[in-house]
Scaffold this motif. Structure first.
Motif, PDB file in Angstrom:
ATOM      1  N   HIS A  80       0.274 -13.271  -7.263  1.00  0.00           N
ATOM      2  CA  HIS A  80      -0.921 -12.654  -6.683  1.00  0.00           C
ATOM      3  C   HIS A  80      -1.655 -11.719  -7.270  1.00  0.00           C
ATOM      4  CE1 HIS A  80       0.542 -14.457  -2.827  1.00  0.00           C
ATOM      5  NE2 HIS A  80       1.952 -14.067  -3.179  1.00  0.00           N
ATOM      6  N   PRO A  81      -2.325 -12.419  -8.189  1.00  0.00           N
ATOM      7  CA  PRO A  81      -2.952 -11.461  -9.353  1.00  0.00           C
ATOM      8  C   PRO A  81      -4.366 -10.391  -8.622  1.00  0.00           C
ATOM      9  CG  PRO A  81      -3.756 -13.820  -9.605  1.00  0.00           C
ATOM     10  CD  PRO A  81      -2.640 -13.650  -8.652  1.00  0.00           C
ATOM     11  N   PHE A  82      -5.034 -10.878  -7.802  1.00  0.00           N
ATOM     12  CA  PHE A  82      -5.645 -10.051  -7.401  1.00  0.00           C
ATOM     13  C   PHE A  82      -5.405  -8.940  -6.517  1.00  0.00           C
ATOM     14  CE2 PHE A  82      -9.554  -8.894  -4.309  1.00  0.00           C
ATOM     15  CZ  PHE A  82     -10.233  -8.383  -5.259  1.00  0.00           C
ATOM     16  N   TRP A  83      -4.406  -9.491  -5.372  1.00  0.00           N
ATOM     17  CA  TRP A  83      -3.913  -8.340  -4.645  1.00  0.00           C
ATOM     18  C   TRP A  83      -2.988  -7.418  -5.207  1.00  0.00           C
ATOM     19  CZ3 TRP A  83      -2.104 -10.972   0.633  1.00  0.00           C
ATOM     20  CH2 TRP A  83      -3.293 -11.108   1.545  1.00  0.00           C
ATOM     21  N   SER A  84      -2.376  -7.814  -6.521  1.00  0.00           N
ATOM     22  CA  SER A  84      -1.479  -7.134  -7.060  1.00  0.00           C
ATOM     23  C   SER A  84      -2.414  -5.958  -8.025  1.00  0.00           C
ATOM     24  CB  SER A  84      -0.864  -7.647  -8.365  1.00  0.00           C
ATOM     25  OG  SER A  84       0.344  -8.585  -7.849  1.00  0.00           O
ATOM     26  N   LEU A  85      -3.566  -6.181  -8.727  1.00  0.00           N
ATOM     27  CA  LEU A  85      -4.423  -5.363  -9.142  1.00  0.00           C
ATOM     28  C   LEU A  85      -5.027  -4.250  -8.103  1.00  0.00           C
ATOM     29  CD1 LEU A  85      -6.058  -4.575 -11.618  1.00  0.00           C
ATOM     30  CD2 LEU A  85      -7.808  -5.933 -10.990  1.00  0.00           C
ATOM     31  N   LEU A  86      -5.424  -4.944  -6.957  1.00  0.00           N
ATOM     32  CA  LEU A  86      -5.589  -3.737  -5.882  1.00  0.00           C
ATOM     33  C   LEU A  86      -4.658  -2.691  -5.594  1.00  0.00           C
ATOM     34  CD1 LEU A  86      -7.861  -6.060  -3.553  1.00  0.00           C
ATOM     35  CD2 LEU A  86      -8.705  -4.372  -5.051  1.00  0.00           C
ATOM     36  N   CYS A  87      -3.536  -3.250  -5.525  1.00  0.00           N
ATOM     37  CA  CYS A  87      -2.427  -2.408  -5.020  1.00  0.00           C
ATOM     38  C   CYS A  87      -2.078  -1.677  -6.312  1.00  0.00           C
ATOM     39  CB  CYS A  87      -1.171  -3.293  -4.679  1.00  0.00           C
ATOM     40  SG  CYS A  87      -1.132  -4.166  -3.142  1.00  0.00           S
ATOM     41  N   ASP A  88      -2.153  -2.035  -7.444  1.00  0.00           N
ATOM     42  CA  ASP A  88      -1.845  -1.204  -8.619  1.00  0.00           C
ATOM     43  C   ASP A  88      -2.569  -0.037  -8.453  1.00  0.00           C
ATOM     44  OD1 ASP A  88      -0.357  -0.694 -11.300  1.00  0.00           O
ATOM     45  OD2 ASP A  88      -2.507  -0.871 -12.032  1.00  0.00           O
ATOM     46  N   PHE A  89      -3.743  -0.331  -8.370  1.00  0.00           N
ATOM     47  CA  PHE A  89      -4.885   1.139  -8.262  1.00  0.00           C
ATOM     48  C   PHE A  89      -4.609   1.764  -6.983  1.00  0.00           C
ATOM     49  CE2 PHE A  89      -7.682  -1.522 -11.361  1.00  0.00           C
ATOM     50  CZ  PHE A  89      -7.755  -0.633 -12.308  1.00  0.00           C
ATOM     51  N   LYS A  90      -4.281   1.085  -5.973  1.00  0.00           N
ATOM     52  CA  LYS A  90      -3.757   1.987  -4.778  1.00  0.00           C
ATOM     53  C   LYS A  90      -2.425   2.967  -5.307  1.00  0.00           C
ATOM     54  CE  LYS A  90      -2.363   1.734  -0.156  1.00  0.00           C
ATOM     55  NZ  LYS A  90      -2.325   0.837   1.121  1.00  0.00           N
ATOM     56  N   MET A  91      -1.327   2.194  -5.702  1.00  0.00           N
ATOM     57  CA  MET A  91      -0.206   3.132  -6.122  1.00  0.00           C
ATOM     58  C   MET A  91      -0.692   4.229  -7.049  1.00  0.00           C
ATOM     59  SD  MET A  91       3.244   1.739  -7.459  1.00  0.00           S
ATOM     60  CE  MET A  91       2.842   1.096  -9.057  1.00  0.00           C
ATOM     61  N   PHE A  92      -1.668   4.015  -8.171  1.00  0.00           N
ATOM     62  CA  PHE A  92      -2.176   4.987  -8.852  1.00  0.00           C
ATOM     63  C   PHE A  92      -2.789   5.911  -8.140  1.00  0.00           C
ATOM     64  CE2 PHE A  92      -5.364   6.545 -11.940  1.00  0.00           C
ATOM     65  CZ  PHE A  92      -4.676   7.036 -13.172  1.00  0.00           C
ATOM     66  N   GLY A  93      -3.514   5.987  -7.640  1.00  0.00           N
ATOM     67  CA  GLY A  93      -4.131   6.972  -6.621  1.00  0.00           C
ATOM     68  C   GLY A  93      -3.314   7.949  -5.867  1.00  0.00           C
ATOM     69  N   LEU A  94      -1.946   6.832  -5.200  1.00  0.00           N
ATOM     70  CA  LEU A  94      -1.337   7.811  -4.378  1.00  0.00           C
ATOM     71  C   LEU A  94      -0.483   8.578  -5.377  1.00  0.00           C
ATOM     72  CD1 LEU A  94      -0.417   4.817  -1.834  1.00  0.00           C
ATOM     73  CD2 LEU A  94      -1.486   7.040  -1.454  1.00  0.00           C
ATOM     74  N   MET A  95       0.017   8.067  -6.467  1.00  0.00           N
ATOM     75  CA  MET A  95       0.860   8.853  -7.517  1.00  0.00           C
ATOM     76  C   MET A  95       0.144  10.087  -7.844  1.00  0.00           C
ATOM     77  SD  MET A  95       2.883   5.790  -9.352  1.00  0.00           S
ATOM     78  CE  MET A  95       3.860   6.916 -10.457  1.00  0.00           C
ATOM     79  N   LEU A  96      -1.297   9.774  -8.273  1.00  0.00           N
ATOM     80  CA  LEU A  96      -2.199  10.991  -8.854  1.00  0.00           C
ATOM     81  C   LEU A  96      -2.394  12.072  -7.753  1.00  0.00           C
ATOM     82  CD1 LEU A  96      -4.048  11.331 -11.546  1.00  0.00           C
ATOM     83  CD2 LEU A  96      -6.048  10.288 -10.013  1.00  0.00           C
ATOM     84  N   THR A  97      -2.241  11.679  -6.638  1.00  0.00           N
ATOM     85  CA  THR A  97      -2.430  12.733  -5.314  1.00  0.00           C
ATOM     86  C   THR A  97      -1.156  13.303  -5.139  1.00  0.00           C
ATOM     87  OG1 THR A  97      -2.657  10.823  -3.898  1.00  0.00           O
ATOM     88  CG2 THR A  97      -4.704  11.827  -4.910  1.00  0.00           C
ATOM     89  N   GLY A  98      -0.154  12.559  -5.602  1.00  0.00           N
ATOM     90  CA  GLY A  98       1.144  13.220  -4.993  1.00  0.00           C
ATOM     91  C   GLY A  98       1.822  12.584  -3.727  1.00  0.00           C
ATOM     92  N   LYS A  99       0.938  11.370  -3.334  1.00  0.00           N
ATOM     93  CA  LYS A  99       1.226  10.879  -1.856  1.00  0.00           C
ATOM     94  C   LYS A  99       2.226   9.495  -1.953  1.00  0.00           C
ATOM     95  CE  LYS A  99      -2.997  12.800   0.054  1.00  0.00           C
ATOM     96  NZ  LYS A  99      -4.159  12.447   0.524  1.00  0.00           N
ATOM     97  N   MET A 100       2.619   9.038  -2.879  1.00  0.00           N
ATOM     98  CA  MET A 100       3.330   7.850  -3.209  1.00  0.00           C
ATOM     99  C   MET A 100       4.807   7.983  -2.545  1.00  0.00           C
ATOM    100  SD  MET A 100       3.124   4.700  -4.104  1.00  0.00           S
ATOM    101  CE  MET A 100       4.158   3.544  -3.834  1.00  0.00           C
ATOM    102  N   ASP A 101       5.461   8.991  -2.614  1.00  0.00           N
ATOM    103  CA  ASP A 101       6.736   9.212  -1.823  1.00  0.00           C
ATOM    104  C   ASP A 101       6.526   9.120  -0.516  1.00  0.00           C
ATOM    105  OD1 ASP A 101       8.401   9.301  -4.499  1.00  0.00           O
ATOM    106  OD2 ASP A 101       8.556  11.367  -4.404  1.00  0.00           O
ATOM    107  N   ARG A 102       5.697   9.617   0.099  1.00  0.00           N
ATOM    108  CA  ARG A 102       5.366   9.578   1.388  1.00  0.00           C
ATOM    109  C   ARG A 102       4.924   8.396   2.011  1.00  0.00           C
ATOM    110  NH1 ARG A 102       0.729  13.038   3.335  1.00  0.00           N
ATOM    111  NH2 ARG A 102       1.218  14.138   1.714  1.00  0.00           N
ATOM    112  N   GLU A 103       4.293   7.655   1.025  1.00  0.00           N
ATOM    113  CA  GLU A 103       4.089   6.097   1.505  1.00  0.00           C
ATOM    114  C   GLU A 103       5.299   5.204   1.411  1.00  0.00           C
ATOM    115  OE1 GLU A 103       1.285   2.908   2.251  1.00  0.00           O
ATOM    116  OE2 GLU A 103       1.345   5.041   2.674  1.00  0.00           O
ATOM    117  N   ILE A 104       5.958   5.623   0.697  1.00  0.00           N
ATOM    118  CA  ILE A 104       7.635   4.798   0.509  1.00  0.00           C
ATOM    119  C   ILE A 104       8.003   5.032   1.941  1.00  0.00           C
ATOM    120  CG2 ILE A 104       9.520   4.469  -0.622  1.00  0.00           C
ATOM    121  CD1 ILE A 104       8.080   5.202  -3.259  1.00  0.00           C
TER     122      ILE A 104
END
Length: 116
Positions: A80-104
């Motif tokens: 799933h190349p396109f969805w993976s790219l979108l999710c990679d940027f989403k994960m990047f943004g969540l990590m950048l803002t410190g919200k990834m653990d909350r999302e998990i």
């Protein structure tokens, strides 16, 4: 051989994507790869188009390394190349803002503790 998985929505894929990135070091490798990709894209616009070569090399190189040698799974990009790219940027943004653990935790996953 990769088994094709069908997802009905990006949100449904996102839950799968987060599961495929359960280890903190996998997510860190993705963060570094995405950051370098963004920097190389910036450099290609402002300095030389030759930097474009490094955009996918750094992004996919770091991500795929983490899947094969850290997480021990197959990159979602292969199916799933396109969805993976979108999710990679989403994960990047969540990590950048410190919200990834909350999302998990929101998705009902527990972050896998790692020493390295």
């Amino acid at each position: 051989m990769l088994k094709a998985m069908n997802f009905r929505s990006l949100e449904e894929f996102w839950a799968f994507y987060v599961n495929q990135h359960s280890m903190p070091s996998t997510r860190r490798w993705h963060f570094v790869g995405t950051l370098f990709s963004i920097l190389f894209l910036f450099f290609s616009v402002f300095f030389s188009w030759w930097f474009l070569f490094f955009v996918p090399l750094s992004g996919y190189g770091c991500a795929w390394y983490s899947h094969f040698f850290v997480e021990g799974n197959v990159p979602a990009t292969f199916g799933h190349p396109f969805w993976s790219l979108l999710c990679d940027f989403k994960m990047f943004g969540l990590m950048l803002t410190g919200k990834m653990d909350r999302e998990i935790k929101r998705l009902g996953k527990r972050p896998v503790l790692q020493v390295f």
